[in-house]
Design an enzyme around this catalytic site. Sequence first.
Site, PDB file in Angstrom:
ATOM      1  N   HIS A   1      30.787  21.322   6.558  1.00  0.00           N
ATOM      2  CA  HIS A   1      30.388  22.737   6.754  1.00  0.00           C
ATOM      3  C   HIS A   1      30.412  23.116   8.239  1.00  0.00           C
ATOM      4  O   HIS A   1      29.655  23.974   8.671  1.00  0.00           O
ATOM      5  CB  HIS A   1      28.981  23.006   6.202  1.00  0.00           C
ATOM      6  CG  HIS A   1      28.749  22.443   4.835  1.00  0.00           C
ATOM      7  ND1 HIS A   1      29.055  23.130   3.679  1.00  0.00           N
ATOM      8  CD2 HIS A   1      28.273  21.229   4.422  1.00  0.00           C
ATOM      9  CE1 HIS A   1      28.753  22.376   2.618  1.00  0.00           C
ATOM     10  NE2 HIS A   1      28.294  21.219   3.048  1.00  0.00           N
TER      11      HIS A   1
ATOM     12  N   SER B   1      45.738  33.867  31.120  1.00  0.00           N
ATOM     13  CA  SER B   1      45.544  35.267  30.765  1.00  0.00           C
ATOM     14  C   SER B   1      46.020  36.126  31.925  1.00  0.00           C
ATOM     15  O   SER B   1      45.900  35.737  33.086  1.00  0.00           O
ATOM     16  CB  SER B   1      44.057  35.517  30.505  1.00  0.00           C
ATOM     17  OG  SER B   1      43.749  36.882  30.692  1.00  0.00           O
TER      18      SER B   1
ATOM     19  N   LYS C   1      40.956  31.682  32.440  1.00  0.00           N
ATOM     20  CA  LYS C   1      41.376  31.290  31.088  1.00  0.00           C
ATOM     21  C   LYS C   1      42.454  30.220  31.042  1.00  0.00           C
ATOM     22  O   LYS C   1      43.388  30.212  31.833  1.00  0.00           O
ATOM     23  CB  LYS C   1      41.930  32.527  30.366  1.00  0.00           C
ATOM     24  CG  LYS C   1      40.864  33.478  29.950  1.00  0.00           C
ATOM     25  CD  LYS C   1      40.243  33.023  28.662  1.00  0.00           C
ATOM     26  CE  LYS C   1      39.670  34.227  27.961  1.00  0.00           C
ATOM     27  NZ  LYS C   1      39.619  34.037  26.551  1.00  0.00           N
TER      28      LYS C   1
ATOM     29  N   GLN D   1      71.670  34.550  -3.293  1.00  0.00           N
ATOM     30  CA  GLN D   1      72.066  34.535  -1.884  1.00  0.00           C
ATOM     31  C   GLN D   1      70.827  34.667  -0.979  1.00  0.00           C
ATOM     32  O   GLN D   1      70.858  34.272   0.184  1.00  0.00           O
ATOM     33  CB  GLN D   1      73.050  35.683  -1.630  1.00  0.00           C
ATOM     34  CG  GLN D   1      73.541  35.801  -0.213  1.00  0.00           C
ATOM     35  CD  GLN D   1      74.734  36.740  -0.111  1.00  0.00           C
ATOM     36  OE1 GLN D   1      75.819  36.435  -0.576  1.00  0.00           O
ATOM     37  NE2 GLN D   1      74.532  37.907   0.483  1.00  0.00           N
TER      38      GLN D   1
ATOM     39  N   GLU E   1      47.399  28.083  18.325  1.00  0.00           N
ATOM     40  CA  GLU E   1      47.230  29.377  17.654  1.00  0.00           C
ATOM     41  C   GLU E   1      48.534  29.844  17.013  1.00  0.00           C
ATOM     42  O   GLU E   1      48.545  30.382  15.902  1.00  0.00           O
ATOM     43  CB  GLU E   1      46.718  30.420  18.651  1.00  0.00           C
ATOM     44  CG  GLU E   1      45.271  30.167  19.044  1.00  0.00           C
ATOM     45  CD  GLU E   1      44.776  31.074  20.165  1.00  0.00           C
ATOM     46  OE1 GLU E   1      43.587  31.025  20.458  1.00  0.00           O
ATOM     47  OE2 GLU E   1      45.588  31.824  20.754  1.00  0.00           O
TER      48      GLU E   1
ATOM     49  N   SER F   1      77.191  37.605   3.607  1.00  0.00           N
ATOM     50  CA  SER F   1      76.168  36.625   3.993  1.00  0.00           C
ATOM     51  C   SER F   1      76.580  35.817   5.221  1.00  0.00           C
ATOM     52  O   SER F   1      75.853  34.928   5.655  1.00  0.00           O
ATOM     53  CB  SER F   1      75.880  35.681   2.812  1.00  0.00           C
ATOM     54  OG  SER F   1      77.081  35.106   2.336  1.00  0.00           O
TER      55      SER F   1
HETATM   56  N1  ARG Z   1      77.321  34.142  -0.524  1.00  0.00           N
HETATM   57  C1  ARG Z   1      77.075  33.707  -1.868  1.00  0.00           C
HETATM   58  C2  ARG Z   1      75.691  33.063  -1.949  1.00  0.00           C
HETATM   59  O1  ARG Z   1      75.173  32.729  -0.941  1.00  0.00           O
HETATM   60  C3  ARG Z   1      78.104  32.714  -2.269  1.00  0.00           C
HETATM   61  C4  ARG Z   1      78.376  32.681  -3.724  1.00  0.00           C
HETATM   62  C5  ARG Z   1      79.096  33.871  -4.108  1.00  0.00           C
HETATM   63  N2  ARG Z   1      79.411  33.876  -5.478  1.00  0.00           N
HETATM   64  C6  ARG Z   1      79.686  34.989  -6.125  1.00  0.00           C
HETATM   65  N3  ARG Z   1      79.914  34.889  -7.361  1.00  0.00           N
HETATM   66  N4  ARG Z   1      79.647  36.126  -5.524  1.00  0.00           N
HETATM   67  O2  ARG Z   1      75.124  32.893  -2.999  1.00  0.00           O
END
Ligand code: ARG
Length: 458
Positions: free
Chosen positions: A156, A277, A283, A322, A290, A23
């Site tokens: 409306h 545009s 334009k 995660q 938007e 992560s």
């Molecule tokens: N990267 C993990 C998360 O964001 C951290 C916790 C990891 N814990 C574990 N038991 N693998 O949730």
Amino acid sequence: MAQLWGGRFTKETDRDVYLFNASIGFDKRLYVQDIEGSIAHAIMLEKQGILTLEEKDAIVKGLTTIREQLENGSLEITDKYEDIHSFVEANLTEMIGDAGKKLHTGRSRNDQVALDMKLYVRSQVSEIEELLCSFQKILLRIMEENLETYMPGFTHLQKAQPVTLAHHMGAYFEMLRRDRSRLNDIYVRMNTCPLGAGALAGTTYPLDRAYTASQLGFEGPTLNSMDSVSDRDYVIELLSALSTIMMHLSRFSEEVIIWNSNEYGFVEIDDAFSTGSSIMPQKKNPDIAELVRGKTGRVYGHLVAMLTTMKGLPLAYNKDMQEDKEGTFDAIDTVKECVSMFMQMVDTMKFRKDVMARSAMMGFTNATDAADYLVKHGVPFRDAHGIIGRLVLTCIEKGKSIEEMSLEELKEISEVFDADIYEAVSLKTCVERRLTTGAPGIAVMKEVIAEYKKYLNV
Ligand code: ARG
């Protein structure tokens, strides 16, 4: 690949599995919170006699240095580590030796990541709340300047009754007021500290959880360790509040787009906040509005994704969780960017007061007031409604507004009309007589503005 947990394994993790599991690519933005939490944990461990003073000092100094190095760019977060927690711990140990390996005593990444995420969400709740406050100040300025800027109010999307631009902007001010209060509610409800919950069942070390909590500005520690590591309600609440903010911005965007159209021409978006545009030279497009309207969908998407991720999870921590980060980070970034761009666009937008007033005049927005005129002269409301209905029909046939009809023409419809009808149905009268609390009449709008000033502390 550098991991915190190699001991019970006889093989290296498959490279693709490692990458799938990691992560660091997104949780690196939590480095500030991770270090802040670790410093509080180390100080508490020393107070409880679990670390020596020297160990604690080395850890605090090491973590502070890592934060400085990350900030000045001399240290870089790479995907050599699985997540931000591993990165920080590994770098600390490299820097200070064995004391670094003691930091994780009485802690798990499960309570650590719950803490990091809470600290982050908490800080963002405040930042977004402040941003909304700045937007309110812009709206308040527009309100003060436009107490007598008449425009049609719609139901409306049909012209209904005259209001003022101040009144219309006040509606958005109220939406932002609720948005801010929702964010404050989240802050209060989420402000308990999960650190010390361990993996799920607390720890046998004599931690002082209340002390850690108070160091980090929490109300106190969470009271159930299983819930502490598996609660992501505050993430869902934030995503829900952000979705509502986007819904409000999207409605406002829709109005700006309509008002900016050639047909309406109520506003002119500043050149710096509109786009052209590539083919049509004439334009000038409302792209910001938007895009804000368009980005609303992805913030809603993150809310639904998170609700769905959480719905089937048994207690306590599961890796599914995660998945809370990327969507939340994107929703936060999106909302901040949208609020900031949108409020600058509104701040620089020109309101074409003459066009707005003319539009209010031409749409029979004073028809209710014309009926009320008859009522004041003794005609029952239901009959008055019918008479004015016929009057409007005649006006449409003649291509005139009510006030453009001569007294003779009016008398043909009803004898009750007299010369004072013109004053009674003027835009000014129609608006100024609306003096119930929350209505557009100047006198009550001024009271409301005074309230808003108190609320904004200006
Ligand atoms: N990267 C993990 C998360 O964001 C951290 C916790 C990891 N814990 C574990 N038991 N693998 O949730």
